[in-house]
Design a protein around this motif. Structure first.
Motif, PDB file in Angstrom:
ATOM      1  N   LEU A  51       0.826  -1.210   0.000  1.00 47.32           N
ATOM      2  CA  LEU A  51       0.000   0.000   0.000  1.00 47.32           C
ATOM      3  C   LEU A  51       0.861   1.262   0.000  1.00 47.32           C
ATOM      4  O   LEU A  51       0.552   2.239  -0.690  1.00 47.32           O
ATOM      5  CB  LEU A  51      -0.929  -0.003   1.218  1.00 47.32           C
ATOM      6  N   GLY A  52       1.958   1.239   0.759  1.00 49.66           N
ATOM      7  CA  GLY A  52       2.849   2.392   0.789  1.00 49.66           C
ATOM      8  C   GLY A  52       3.495   2.663  -0.557  1.00 49.66           C
ATOM      9  O   GLY A  52       3.718   3.817  -0.933  1.00 49.66           O
ATOM     10  N   SER A  53       3.798   1.608  -1.303  1.00 46.26           N
ATOM     11  CA  SER A  53       4.391   1.760  -2.630  1.00 46.26           C
ATOM     12  C   SER A  53       3.375   2.278  -3.640  1.00 46.26           C
ATOM     13  O   SER A  53       3.662   3.181  -4.432  1.00 46.26           O
ATOM     14  CB  SER A  53       4.946   0.417  -3.113  1.00 46.26           C
ATOM     15  N   LEU A  54       2.174   1.694  -3.615  1.00 49.91           N
ATOM     16  CA  LEU A  54       1.151   2.078  -4.585  1.00 49.91           C
ATOM     17  C   LEU A  54       0.710   3.529  -4.427  1.00 49.91           C
ATOM     18  O   LEU A  54       0.371   4.193  -5.405  1.00 49.91           O
ATOM     19  CB  LEU A  54      -0.062   1.154  -4.449  1.00 49.91           C
ATOM     20  N   ILE A  55       0.748   4.014  -3.205  1.00 50.85           N
ATOM     21  CA  ILE A  55       0.222   5.355  -2.961  1.00 50.85           C
ATOM     22  C   ILE A  55       1.280   6.449  -3.138  1.00 50.85           C
ATOM     23  O   ILE A  55       0.945   7.636  -3.174  1.00 50.85           O
ATOM     24  CB  ILE A  55      -0.407   5.441  -1.552  1.00 50.85           C
ATOM     25  N   ARG A  56       2.545   6.064  -3.301  1.00 46.48           N
ATOM     26  CA  ARG A  56       3.588   7.093  -3.433  1.00 46.48           C
ATOM     27  C   ARG A  56       3.344   8.038  -4.610  1.00 46.48           C
ATOM     28  O   ARG A  56       3.503   9.251  -4.455  1.00 46.48           O
ATOM     29  CB  ARG A  56       4.968   6.440  -3.547  1.00 46.48           C
ATOM     30  N   PRO A  57       2.953   7.552  -5.795  1.00 50.34           N
ATOM     31  CA  PRO A  57       2.660   8.506  -6.876  1.00 50.34           C
ATOM     32  C   PRO A  57       1.559   9.492  -6.514  1.00 50.34           C
ATOM     33  O   PRO A  57       1.578  10.643  -6.962  1.00 50.34           O
ATOM     34  CB  PRO A  57       2.237   7.597  -8.042  1.00 50.34           C
ATOM     35  N   LEU A  58       0.582   9.054  -5.690  1.00 50.45           N
ATOM     36  CA  LEU A  58      -0.467   9.973  -5.262  1.00 50.45           C
ATOM     37  C   LEU A  58       0.121  11.098  -4.420  1.00 50.45           C
ATOM     38  O   LEU A  58      -0.300  12.258  -4.542  1.00 50.45           O
ATOM     39  CB  LEU A  58      -1.530   9.223  -4.456  1.00 50.45           C
ATOM     40  N   GLY A  59       1.101  10.767  -3.581  1.00 53.33           N
ATOM     41  CA  GLY A  59       1.759  11.807  -2.800  1.00 53.33           C
ATOM     42  C   GLY A  59       2.418  12.838  -3.693  1.00 53.33           C
ATOM     43  O   GLY A  59       2.343  14.045  -3.444  1.00 53.33           O
ATOM     44  N   GLY A  60       3.058  12.375  -4.778  1.00 49.75           N
ATOM     45  CA  GLY A  60       3.666  13.304  -5.725  1.00 49.75           C
ATOM     46  C   GLY A  60       2.633  14.137  -6.450  1.00 49.75           C
ATOM     47  O   GLY A  60       2.813  15.348  -6.653  1.00 49.75           O
ATOM     48  N   SER A  61       1.525  13.508  -6.857  1.00 48.12           N
ATOM     49  CA  SER A  61       0.470  14.234  -7.572  1.00 48.12           C
ATOM     50  C   SER A  61      -0.200  15.268  -6.668  1.00 48.12           C
ATOM     51  O   SER A  61      -0.493  16.389  -7.104  1.00 48.12           O
ATOM     52  CB  SER A  61      -0.573  13.246  -8.106  1.00 48.12           C
ATOM     53  N   LEU A  62      -0.465  14.898  -5.413  1.00 46.40           N
ATOM     54  CA  LEU A  62      -1.032  15.860  -4.477  1.00 46.40           C
ATOM     55  C   LEU A  62      -0.090  17.039  -4.273  1.00 46.40           C
ATOM     56  O   LEU A  62      -0.532  18.194  -4.168  1.00 46.40           O
ATOM     57  CB  LEU A  62      -1.318  15.175  -3.134  1.00 46.40           C
ATOM     58  N   ALA A  63       1.205  16.747  -4.227  1.00 50.25           N
ATOM     59  CA  ALA A  63       2.192  17.815  -4.067  1.00 50.25           C
ATOM     60  C   ALA A  63       2.232  18.704  -5.304  1.00 50.25           C
ATOM     61  O   ALA A  63       2.403  19.925  -5.194  1.00 50.25           O
ATOM     62  CB  ALA A  63       3.567  17.214  -3.804  1.00 50.25           C
ATOM     63  N   ASP A  64       2.083  18.113  -6.497  1.00 52.58           N
ATOM     64  CA  ASP A  64       2.014  18.915  -7.719  1.00 52.58           C
ATOM     65  C   ASP A  64       0.848  19.901  -7.647  1.00 52.58           C
ATOM     66  O   ASP A  64       0.938  21.039  -8.118  1.00 52.58           O
ATOM     67  CB  ASP A  64       1.826  18.008  -8.942  1.00 52.58           C
ATOM     68  N   ARG A  65      -0.249  19.446  -7.068  1.00 50.39           N
ATOM     69  CA  ARG A  65      -1.478  20.259  -7.062  1.00 50.39           C
ATOM     70  C   ARG A  65      -1.535  21.250  -5.906  1.00 50.39           C
ATOM     71  O   ARG A  65      -1.929  22.412  -6.085  1.00 50.39           O
ATOM     72  CB  ARG A  65      -2.688  19.332  -7.007  1.00 50.39           C
ATOM     73  N   TYR A  66      -1.167  20.801  -4.701  1.00 54.20           N
ATOM     74  CA  TYR A  66      -1.352  21.638  -3.522  1.00 54.20           C
ATOM     75  C   TYR A  66      -0.055  22.171  -2.918  1.00 54.20           C
ATOM     76  O   TYR A  66      -0.105  22.978  -1.990  1.00 54.20           O
ATOM     77  CB  TYR A  66      -2.109  20.853  -2.441  1.00 54.20           C
ATOM     78  N   GLY A  67       1.086  21.687  -3.404  1.00 53.01           N
ATOM     79  CA  GLY A  67       2.366  22.093  -2.834  1.00 53.01           C
ATOM     80  C   GLY A  67       2.943  21.013  -1.955  1.00 53.01           C
ATOM     81  O   GLY A  67       2.230  20.465  -1.089  1.00 53.01           O
ATOM     82  N   GLY A  68       4.204  20.684  -2.180  1.00 51.74           N
ATOM     83  CA  GLY A  68       4.833  19.602  -1.441  1.00 51.74           C
ATOM     84  C   GLY A  68       4.913  19.862   0.050  1.00 51.74           C
ATOM     85  O   GLY A  68       4.713  18.953   0.867  1.00 51.74           O
ATOM     86  N   ALA A  69       5.196  21.102   0.444  1.00 48.04           N
ATOM     87  CA  ALA A  69       5.359  21.406   1.864  1.00 48.04           C
ATOM     88  C   ALA A  69       4.059  21.215   2.633  1.00 48.04           C
ATOM     89  O   ALA A  69       4.048  20.681   3.751  1.00 48.04           O
ATOM     90  CB  ALA A  69       5.867  22.835   2.032  1.00 48.04           C
ATOM     91  N   ARG A  70       2.948  21.626   2.031  1.00 51.79           N
ATOM     92  CA  ARG A  70       1.658  21.498   2.711  1.00 51.79           C
ATOM     93  C   ARG A  70       1.300  20.025   2.917  1.00 51.79           C
ATOM     94  O   ARG A  70       0.876  19.625   4.011  1.00 51.79           O
ATOM     95  CB  ARG A  70       0.573  22.197   1.894  1.00 51.79           C
TER      96      ARG A  70
END
Length: 460
Positions: A298-317
């Protein structure tokens, strides 16, 4: 210098003074026209085999998280503390080799180094197959387990290489996909180990190794046939020295200890933690192996989502709130341990795996964003945009290598924390308290440096 052809395909040539293989000299991912006509297809092709090679590398790196399940104490005479050390050593070597692996992309080219690093995985795989049998000395097992650390280096070279292929607006997604696909190597080898335990039994660990030998060959040969080298990724050593003088290098490395260090440390240790924390429920290696793969998957599959969320809302947030949630998750695990609730324990640990995956994606998105913001400021001050972009690429590639190496040491700390906690108290409670405290510090650091209004890089 080679340039893009009118058909959109970049010229590939073997220039003097460079190791053989296909080299692309004209690479402009920030140019929308170039990206759509030429860059996108080439980048995706390289990303695919980068993911595959890194995936196999992660599997071999985490090999001993599976092999220890094939070492029953009555047969091999290795106690739980000794098994934690067998998983700690490859974690440590994997962290150490990440820095030279990052240099290697600049020195040899991303394609060329992928071939070399993939082929190097044959060494620990064959060595383990040769020595792993009853009667082998513990010292021999320590040496051979350490060799598996070369698989950890593949991540750094792969991420540095792919960072050079993609424009800033897509780096979070591309780096997240590259890393997530690589991280999947952890649960996949654990699933293969589970299958072998369930069918052939604990007496046949070599089957796991024989499964991986042909895939290692495919990774090396496929990289040779499909991938490319970029000249824009060169001169990395000078950027690495410059990056060590950059304060954000050490801040981002610290944050990456909290995300990736947690992921790889938990991935290596989870099976042993279950067997020690809930011995009655997981009396056999097969019982523990049935669950160890779920969190890393699950941690591996969701990593791209973390990158996509950061693209949209900002990595720091995303990183800030993720660390808040990780502290809560560690609190759930601590509570479950104290009340001896296996279901709650599993929920808490799976939550930590998922959150570490999201945080891995968001923190790596922050790295190129930091230097892209610096580049835009430089352009506004009169610096040529091409020069500023090139400097940003070199610096972000260097920081990715450094952060990847230091972050991997977090996995060493996790395993050592568990080892010491079980030795001292017979439970993992001391380690869980330490994790909560560390995540709390990460929350504060992220806010103060990257989110507090008025900061130079607020909101990256």
């Amino acid at each position: 210098m080679a340039t893009a052809t009118q058909t959109g395909a970049p010229l590939q040539q073997h220039a003097p003074g460079r190791l053989g293989g296909r080299w692309i000299d004209d690479w402009r991912p920030e140019d929308p026209e170039f990206w759509e006509s030429t860059g996108k297809g080439v980048a995706r092709r390289n990303l695919f085999f980068s993911v595959f090679s890194e995936h196999i590398g992660f599997s071999i790196w985490s090999l001993w998280s599976v092999m220890v399940l094939f070492l029953p104490e009555p047969v091999f005479g290795i106690d739980p503390a000794g098994k934690f050390l067998l998983t700690t050593l490859p974690t440590a070597l994997g962290a150490v080799v990440r820095l030279p692996y990052t240099f290697a992309v600049a020195k040899f080219g991303g394609r060329n180094w992928t071939i070399i690093s993939a082929a190097a995985l044959l060494v620990p795989t064959i060595a383990t197959a040769v020595v792993l049998e009853p009667g082998v000395s513990y010292t021999t097992l320590l040496v051979v387990s350490c060799l598996a650390g070369v698989g950890g280096g593949n991540f750094a070279s792969s991420m540095t290489n792919i960072n050079a292929f993609y424009p800033t607006r897509l780096k979070g997604w591309a780096l997240g996909l590259n890393a997530g696909g690589g991280n999947l190597g952890v649960p996949v080898i654990q699933l293969i180990g589970l299958l072998v335990l369930a069918t052939a039994g604990a007496e046949h660990p070599r089957i796991v190794l024989f499964v991986y030998l042909p895939f290692i060959v495919v990774a090396a040969v496929g990289a040779a046939l499909v991938m490319d080298n970029l000249t824009t990724a060169r001169n990395q050593p000078r950027a690495m020295r410059e990056a060590t003088r950059e304060g954000h290098t050490w801040i981002m490395s610290f944050l990456y200890i909290g995300t990736f260090g947690s992921f790889i440390g938990f991935g290596f240790a989870f099976g042993q933690v279950l067997q020690n924390q809930f011995a009655d429920d997981f009396a056999t290696p097969l019982a523990a192996a049935q669950l160890t793969w779920l969190g890393p998957l699950l941690g591996s599959l969701i990593r791209p989502l973390g990158g996509s969320l950061a693209d949209r809302y900002g990595g720091a947030r995303i990183t800030f709130w993720n660390f808040v949630a990780m502290a809560v998750g560690a609190g759930v695990v601590l509570t479950a341990s104290q009340v001896e609730s296996l279901p709650l324990f599993l929920v808490g640990f799976v939550l930590l795996f998922v959150l570490s995956g999201i945080g891995n994606g968001s923190t790596y998105k922050m790295i190129p964003a930091i230097f892209r913001a610096r580049a835009m400021d430089a352009v506004a001050a009169g610096t040529d945009s091409a020069v500023a972009d090139k400097h940003a690429l070199r610096m972000s590639g260097a920081l990715i290598g450094i952060a990847g190496a230091i972050g991997a040491f977090g996995g060493v700390l996790v395993n050592l924390a568990f080892r010491q906690s079980f030795l001292s108290t017979g439970s993992g409670d001391g380690a869980y308290v330490a994790f909560i405290a560390f995540y709390a510090v990460c929350v504060v650091v992220t806010w103060v440096v990257y989110l507090r209004p008025g900061n130079e890089l607020a909101g990256v």
